[in-house]
Scaffold this active site. Structure first.
Site, short mmCIF file in Angstrom:
data_model
loop_
_atom_site.label_atom_id
_atom_site.label_comp_id
_atom_site.label_asym_id
_atom_site.label_seq_id
_atom_site.Cartn_x
_atom_site.Cartn_y
_atom_site.Cartn_z
N HIS A 92 0.81 -1.19 0.22
CA HIS A 92 -0.02 0.05 -0.12
C HIS A 92 0.69 1.46 -0.14
CE1 HIS A 92 -4.24 -1.50 0.66
NE2 HIS A 92 -3.56 -2.46 0.65
N ASP A 93 1.91 1.14 0.71
CA ASP A 93 2.98 2.25 0.60
C ASP A 93 3.33 2.57 -0.97
OD1 ASP A 93 4.72 4.32 1.00
OD2 ASP A 93 6.19 3.10 1.58
N ASP B 123 7.50 5.43 -0.49
CA ASP B 123 8.08 6.82 -0.12
C ASP B 123 7.64 6.90 1.40
OD1 ASP B 123 5.43 7.25 -0.47
OD2 ASP B 123 5.66 9.37 -0.91
N ASP C 178 3.39 -20.50 0.72
CA ASP C 178 3.69 -21.65 -0.44
C ASP C 178 3.05 -21.24 -1.70
OD1 ASP C 178 1.29 -22.02 0.13
OD2 ASP C 178 1.70 -23.98 1.22
#
Ligand code: HEM
Ligand SMILES: *[C@@H]1O[C@H](CO)[C@@H](O)[C@H](O)[C@H]1NC(C)=O
Ligand SMILES: *[C@@H]1O[C@H](CO)[C@@H](O)[C@H](O)[C@H]1NC(C)=O
Length: 332
Positions: free
Chosen positions: A78-79, A86, A257
């Site tokens: 989400h960043d 940032d 997995d």
């Protein structure tokens, strides 16, 4: 059937070959893309302990609460999805991404604060929050049983974070065309989409994110036909309220997995966007390749995570800052 196996095999070879990088052209230093200024040795002289502190702290937090591992990987996504990697997602002021409705189930902020506090004690004003979050996502992957990769460092922290931009991150209802466009705008391709979605081999979702697959709210149709009927029954039982949590991988929920991919083949993908990766003819071959060849998935996951961590990074001296507290922009 035979031909099908041969084409899967050829696809696998193509994937491996496409990941061998071209060497940088000597002499061409100006106009390099910003991610080319990242390097694995970025803190070797200024804060050699940084990477060790991150891995130690993340391990301690995840030991206490294993559900933090998937949450921190999602936080990194989400960043990077908004304004690049940032740390804009960490800013905690009124009207920031973090405080948007779409961010309400993000977790792991306290853990990042804990890591940052220790790093500030050892090397003040040196290591960016964006780099810490990127390294933490790698370490969380390893703790869940996933692959290792070298993290290039040197990201700066941004100063802008807008709540309305949080709605740009895919919510689980999008079609493959929309997902591909979202990824392409960030320099990520179809292979990255299928590979990074494999993060959903661990972690949980609120029932809110897939409830529309269980009940025909619109009143027109039946439950999502791409949902296995026994799985449908199970989900209806597990979802008594929209905030109830369900494992994204119903078979091996805590193991990193390829069961996520075999689940899609068996119509037991949780999110509509997960299941679409198998129902869409463009992405299905990649799902089948990963479902049958675990090593192909883990090696590609490492490659695609480096690409995710490089999205729209700020690396120039005049851009961004090294935040002192990940929650707030520096005062002066
Ligand atoms: C391709 C588009 C994607 C969509 C539509 C999507 C959607 C979602 C949704 C709806 C949830 C559950 C949220 C909730 O209801 O609480 C979730 C969880 C999660 N996502 Fe994704 N996601 C996508 C891509 C990614 C990527 C690229 C990563 C990481 C590289 C990722 C990692 C995770 C993880 C680890 C969780 C579990 C979080 C936890 O247990 O706290 N997702 N995702
Ligand atoms: C996919 O989603 C986009 C954006 O929401 C929409 O414009 C488009 O019509 C959809 N395509 C299909 C095939 O449903
Ligand atoms: C779904 O729609 C059908 C037809 O409109 C209706 O008969 C059925 O009761 C609905 N099911 C649910 C769970 O709402």
């Amino acid at each position: 059937m035979k031909f099908h196996h041969i084409s899967l095999f050829l696809l696998s070879i193509a994937l491996v070959l496409s990941n061998s990088y071209g060497l940088p052209v000597p002499g061409k230093v100006l106009n390099v893309p910003p991610e080319a200024l990242l390097s694995t040795g970025h803190y070797h002289t200024t804060c050699p302990a940084a990477e060790g502190i991150v891995s130690q702290k993340v391990a301690a937090w995840v030991k206490k609460d294993p559900t933090l591992a998937p949450s921190i990987i999602r936080l990194h996504f989400h960043d990077c999805a908004i304004r690049g990697c940032d740390a804009s997602i960490l800013l905690n002021h009124k009207g920031s991404e973090r405080n948007a409705y779409e961010s309400r189930t993000l977790r792991g902020f306290q853990m990042i604060d804990g890591v940052k506090a220790e790093i500030e004690r050892r090397c003040p004003r040196t290591v960016s929050c964006a780099d810490i979050l990127t390294a933490a996502a790698r370490d969380a992957t390893i703790l869940a049983g996933g692959p290792f990769w070298e993290v290039p460092f040197g990201r700066k922290d941004g100063k802008i974070s807008l709540a309305k931009e949080a709605s740009l991150v895919p919510q689980g209802h999008e079609n493959i065309t929309a997902l591909l466009q979202f990824f392409q705008k960030r320099g990520l391709d179809m292979l990255d989409l299928v590979t990074l979605s494999g993060s959903h081999t661990i972690g949980r979702s609120t029932c809110f994110s897939f409830a529309d697959r269980l009940y025909n709210f619109s009143g027109t149709g039946k439950p999502d036909p791409s949902l296995n009927v026994y799985y449908l029954k199970l989900l209806r039982k597990r979802c008594q309220g929209v905030l109830d949590l369900v494992h994204l991988d119903v078979i091996t929920p805590r193991k990193f997995d390829t069961t996520y991919y075999t689940n899609l083949v068996r119509k037991v993908g949780l999110l509509s966007t997960d299941q679409s990766l198998f129902s869409d003819a463009r992405t299905a071959p990649f799902v089948e390749a990963f479902a049958t060849q675990p090593f192909l998935f883990t090696s590609q996951f490492a490659v695609s995570m480096v690409k995710l961590g490089n999205v729209q990074v700020m690396t120039r001296p005049n851009e961004g800052e090294i935040r002192v507290n990940c929650n707030f922009i520096n005062r002066v």
